[in-house]
Write an enzyme that holds these catalytic residues in place. Sequence first.
Site, mmCIF file in Angstrom:
data_model
loop_
_atom_site.group_PDB
_atom_site.id
_atom_site.type_symbol
_atom_site.label_atom_id
_atom_site.label_comp_id
_atom_site.label_asym_id
_atom_site.label_seq_id
_atom_site.Cartn_x
_atom_site.Cartn_y
_atom_site.Cartn_z
ATOM 1 N N LYS A 175 2.514 8.002 -13.526
ATOM 2 C CA LYS A 175 2.371 9.328 -12.911
ATOM 3 C C LYS A 175 3.007 9.251 -11.532
ATOM 4 O O LYS A 175 2.441 8.698 -10.594
ATOM 5 C CB LYS A 175 0.904 9.749 -12.767
ATOM 6 C CG LYS A 175 0.780 11.240 -12.398
ATOM 7 C CD LYS A 175 -0.457 11.567 -11.600
ATOM 8 C CE LYS A 175 -0.243 11.406 -10.121
ATOM 9 N NZ LYS A 175 0.741 12.374 -9.523
ATOM 10 N N GLU A 250 -1.802 -0.686 -3.101
ATOM 11 C CA GLU A 250 -1.076 -0.870 -1.850
ATOM 12 C C GLU A 250 -1.152 0.452 -1.104
ATOM 13 O O GLU A 250 -0.727 1.483 -1.614
ATOM 14 C CB GLU A 250 0.378 -1.297 -2.103
ATOM 15 C CG GLU A 250 0.494 -2.660 -2.781
ATOM 16 C CD GLU A 250 -0.193 -3.797 -2.049
ATOM 17 O OE1 GLU A 250 -0.409 -3.667 -0.821
ATOM 18 O OE2 GLU A 250 -0.532 -4.806 -2.687
ATOM 19 N N CYS A 284 5.377 3.053 4.593
ATOM 20 C CA CYS A 284 4.083 2.427 4.869
ATOM 21 C C CYS A 284 4.243 1.219 5.783
ATOM 22 O O CYS A 284 3.279 0.800 6.434
ATOM 23 C CB CYS A 284 3.389 2.041 3.573
ATOM 24 S SG CYS A 284 4.350 0.961 2.506
ATOM 25 N N GLU A 383 -2.827 6.147 10.777
ATOM 26 C CA GLU A 383 -1.464 6.196 10.260
ATOM 27 C C GLU A 383 -0.842 7.565 10.502
ATOM 28 O O GLU A 383 -1.417 8.593 10.133
ATOM 29 C CB GLU A 383 -1.454 5.880 8.762
ATOM 30 C CG GLU A 383 -0.046 5.799 8.196
ATOM 31 C CD GLU A 383 -0.020 5.339 6.759
ATOM 32 O OE1 GLU A 383 0.860 4.544 6.405
ATOM 33 O OE2 GLU A 383 -0.892 5.788 5.977
#
Length: 482
Positions: A175, A250, A284, A383
Amino acid sequence: MSDSKQNYIDGEWRDASTGETIETTNPAAPSESVARYQQSNAEDAEEAVAAAASARDDWAATPGPKRGAILREAASILKDRKEELTELLTREEGKTHAEAGGEVQRAVDIFYYFAEKTRDLGGTVKAASGSQTNLYTVNQPVGVAALITPWNYPIAIPAWKIAPALAAGNTLVLKPATVAAGTAVAIFEALDEAGLPDGVANIVTGPGSTVGETLVSHDDVDAVSFTGSSEVGEMVYSKATDDGKRVQTELGGKNPTVVSDSVDVDEAAEIVANGAFGVTGQACTACSRAIVHADVRDEFVDRVVEHADAIEIGPGDEYDMGPQVTESELEGTLEYIDIAADEGATLETGGGRPEGERFEEGYYVEPTVFTDVEPDYRIAQEEVFGPVLAVIEVEDFETGLRVANDVDYGLAASIITENHTEAERFVDEIEAGVAKVNDGTTGLELHVPFGGFKRSSSETWREQGDAGLDFYTIEKTVYDSF
């Protein structure tokens, strides 16, 4: 008129059972439609899992080199389509042409790499205590894998999950993020053309709340590999492990570069700027914190601001830095910029949307540098998925290392120094899954493990290289006394 893409289930291209589609647009020109994808639901996801489960035993029994031949052919097909896929990735995700081309090439290289690894998937032979016993191990596939991938590396991340899963003999359902699913769909077009048996690999587009939830909770799914935000990843991990599945996640990062007082400041500023502003900061592993020794702080700030100001912003096929992928991502970045200013950080450059005719439509934001950032500011702790750099001044290496570790994340980290002792201590003591010396936080080799510490990962299984194969295999020990 946008191109309409179907799901790939059991070797067939199918419309979603809902009869609905989702449109993607060009983030550099949101009025431009790029493609339409299936708005799938739980029924479509269940069909895909059923196909994968049905194909599981035959694919597991297929000799490794034969599986490798299909991966190799798929790599060749993707290579032949590189320019087409580069343009699609740029139009759909917003990367520059060079960044998109590099990512497509990485996907090609990943498939070639794991095609060759299929020749080395045997176990090991050990010495038995008795003379009449052969003692050895064999590696077997885990079974059906559910793969959930993000939009920021829309072909590379699917590739580094799909290729090792197939190489090891697993079947799968992917997906992808629907925001930029086109290059992921292209992987399945290549696998289909390369002769992959029906049902071995399936792709279903649609919302995580229905398609993703079904895959994660399905009884016939044996392993789940997820890349995305920490918040969602932690929910995926909890749900999948409660069901006894093997899980790999992750997640986010808040990646530091420590700049020592011994550095060549020009070189350090270039390394940090590339890590902070490359791919519009939407990685990331992007550098979001520069932790700089006080003795070089002023000069470093001057140089990194020069780099930021020199970046030409615009559509990715012509300029140095493209737009953010969606309006919501842009709004999130601008919100963090406002938060940083409210907290007391000093804006050195950027801080808003660029002005000019070519910026009227797209989701553009200026490369932004803040100084006078305290380690506990939100801009230094959370983040920010955009081209925003927080500069934190420290008095010595000890403080810099402590500040680097004092966050909830631990994905990638680097140090720039001419002091070998500092470099060795940094590698030993930094709380990150990737540690670099005199290099940026971004950029990964495909044949070594990748993963994070703390909230950046489930800290279970690594991706890429042999570690990627480990996740998709289970070891059996054989005592043969025949």
